[in-house]
Scaffold this active site. Structure first.
Site, short mmCIF file in Angstrom:
data_model
loop_
_atom_site.label_atom_id
_atom_site.label_comp_id
_atom_site.label_asym_id
_atom_site.label_seq_id
_atom_site.Cartn_x
_atom_site.Cartn_y
_atom_site.Cartn_z
CB CYS A 1 -7.67 -3.32 -5.10
SG CYS A 1 -8.55 -4.29 -6.31
CB CYS B 1 8.74 3.09 0.87
SG CYS B 1 8.69 1.67 1.96
#
Lengths: 99, 466
Positions: free
Chosen positions: B250, B424
């Protein structure tokens, strides 16, 4: 042969994020019936756009993928030898672990 | 001076606010304990003095052992012809263990506490975080940073002080699983990772407990009852664990809060059916939920396998279970920790602080953010260019032209002065990108260690994290 193929649990990401595919799959040359083994090769060649190793391992699906032919686990119909009929619905779903 | 005074004042207020919230939470916890004690005393008095109809074996003249309070509290369930007094009595005698007090466990625990389970246990080692609250609805803001089990237990006690609530503030491991699970009749798997799922299923097989297993991710959910009445276990269905790259979390892939909510509610429902001996459990079948297309599909799955390594003819022994390395088996950790790759040597990397210095010096460079575009839309560093890792190779001409235009605007025409940096979210994909850039001839490309999370931690605490 007209088939409906559905991808879920993240497998749809391998085919341009499209979950439901209505497809027309030709019988392999010199064969009288279409089996799941043929269909898997067809899916890999025609629908899977990236990371095929996330869909298949050897000549079958990778561990963690459930295959359902007409809402029934393909283990109950002969796995790769399952014979498909016109208008069958085949679902490929990756098992989820999240919560 | 004035602004400094303002800062002092706000820090004092924040401090006071926090200490008031702490006291409030302590008081609330104390209130629910006292309420539970009071309830206990009152119900004892009830059965001693006011209910002479109850005989010594605890069964009243009505043929059941529900007290007047219980009859009133659970009346809407007693009124159901297919559930009734018998279903409720069975439920009150049952014990259910919920493993994981997160997105699935939250609604499952709330409903199980409310419906009148005799004993309700919960296992979790984690603490509540702000980014849990959108789906882990049992927890509130006051419990951020506190134990999930403490928070969930307080919520359950405040709903129903007559249910015995048991807190297990630890991760489930092979060393403690048998001891914990053996105290309950039914187990709910509400965890979020592959090794826990195998561990829990194997333990349930070993101890003969039915398992209600749920999972949710993104906009999809899955539900099944395993090891029930000769039906298959989790390993019958998934004898080989999936590759780690197929186990999305998740925290990486996202999840709409209500999706685990739906699955968690269904887990509570299946557990209630098992405990009350009412209805037909979802055994030998699996429910697949697709929120986006509003589709629920129930499919037939294979039966118990004689070859199953857990429940088959040569099944797992207690000793084998306790020595089994579930993390090695699934090649992923039991406690979900983000991956930390180390693909590059230190001369191909800079820290977020070093990158900050570079900006302050006005050093000419191009910064490429290789996250997916929907991540980039959440937040990004100024002047960064979004080229997701998957399309980096095909978009190399954009990198070259950006470098060229930076060099031209800085008047360094010889073409070697502008730096090339990659960022990132956490510093894994940026390393993969730099490896690719090196291969394609941009040998001076470097990545920012630890990604935007490190930028937020080390340089700009106001930079959003997610």
């Amino acid at each position: 042969m007209q088939l409906t193929l559905e991808f879920g649990g993240g497998l749809e990401l391998l085919c341009d994020s499209v979950k439901v595919h209505s497809v027309d799959v030709d019988l392999p040359a010199e064969e009288k019936k279409l089996t799941m083994k043929h269909l898997l090769a067809w899916v890999r060649n025609n629908l899977i756009k990236e990371r095929p190793e996330m869909f298949m391992k050897g000549d079958t699906v990778r561990p963690g993928v459930l295959v359902l032919v007409n809402d029934c686990d393909w283990e109950l119909s002969g796995q790769l030898d399952t014979t498909l009929e016109n208008k069958d619905v085949v679902v490929f779903i990756s098992t989820l672990h999240g919560g | 001076m004035e602004s400094n005074g303002g800062a002092d004042e706000s820090s004092r207020l924040l401090h006071e606010l926090q200490s008031l919230k702490d006291s409030k939470r302590d008081i609330e916890a104390r209130i629910s304990v006292i309420e539970a004690q009071l309830q206990q005393i009152q119900s004892n008095q009830h059965s001693n003095n006011e209910s002479p109809a109850v005989s010594s074996n605890g069964v009243s003249e009505f043929g059941h052992d529900l007290t007047p309070d219980m009859i009133y509290r659970y009346s809407r369930q007693l009124l159901l012809p297919s559930f009734g007094v018998q279903g409720q009595s069975n439920l009150l005698k049952s014990s259910i263990l919920v493993i994981g007090a997160g997105g699935l466990g939250s609604p499952a625990l709330l409903y199980l506490a409310a419906c009148g389970v005799g004993k309700l246990g919960m296992v979790d080692h984690d603490v509540v975080e702000l980014n849990n609250l959108h789906r882990q609805i049992i927890h509130g803001e006051a419990y951020i940073g506190k134990s999930k089990v403490e928070s969930a237990a307080a919520a359950c006690r405040s709903i129903n002080s007559t249910t015995e609530i048991v807190e297990h503030k630890e991760a489930l491991r092979t060393s403690n699983a048998i001891e914990i699970v053996s105290k309950y009749d039914i187990v709910i798997d509400a965890t979020d990772n592959a090794p826990s799922r195998y561990l829990i299923s194997d333990c349930c097989v070993l101890l003969g407990k039915p398992l209600v297993s749920g999972a949710a991710l993104g906009l999809e959910g899955q539900l099944a009852v395993y090891n029930y009445n000769g039906g298959p276990c989790y390993r019958c269905l998934f004898p080989t664990p999936p590759p780690t790259t197929a186990c999305q979390r998740c925290s990486d892939s996202g999840v709409l809060g209500v999706v685990p909510g739906v699955i968690g509610c269904l887990q509570a429902l299946e557990a209630i059916k098992l405990a009350s001996l009412v209805g037909e459990p979802l055994s030998g079948r699996m429910l697949l939920f697709d929120a986006l297309s509003a589709k629920v599909r129930i499919v037939k799955i294979r039966g118990r396998s004689l070859q199953c390594e857990a429940c088959g003819e040569n099944g797992l022994t207690q000793q084998q279970f306790q020595q089994f390395d579930y993390e090695k088996f699934t090649q992923s950790p039991l406690a979900v920790a983000p991956l930390k790759l180390k693909l590059l040597t230190s001369d191909s990397r800079i820290s977020s602080k070093e990158y900050d210095e570079l900006i302050k010096k006005g050093s000419p460079h191009v910064l490429i953010d290789v996250r997916p575009s929907h991540h980039y839309k959440i937040t990004s560093l100024p002047k960064s260019i979004n080229i997701p890792l998957a399309s980096l190779e095909s978009r190399i001409p954009e990198v070259s032209s950006e470098l060229k235009s930076v060099q031209e605007s800085n008047g360094t025409l010889n073409g070697s002065d502008a730096g090339l940096y990659v960022v990132c979210r956490r510093g894994n994909d940026s390393q993969r990108a730099v490896q690719l850039l090196h291969k394609l001839g941009f040998t001076y490309a470097k990545d920012i260690v630890g990604g935007l999370e490190s930028w937020a931690r080390e340089v700009d605490p106001k930079f959003p994290t997610y």
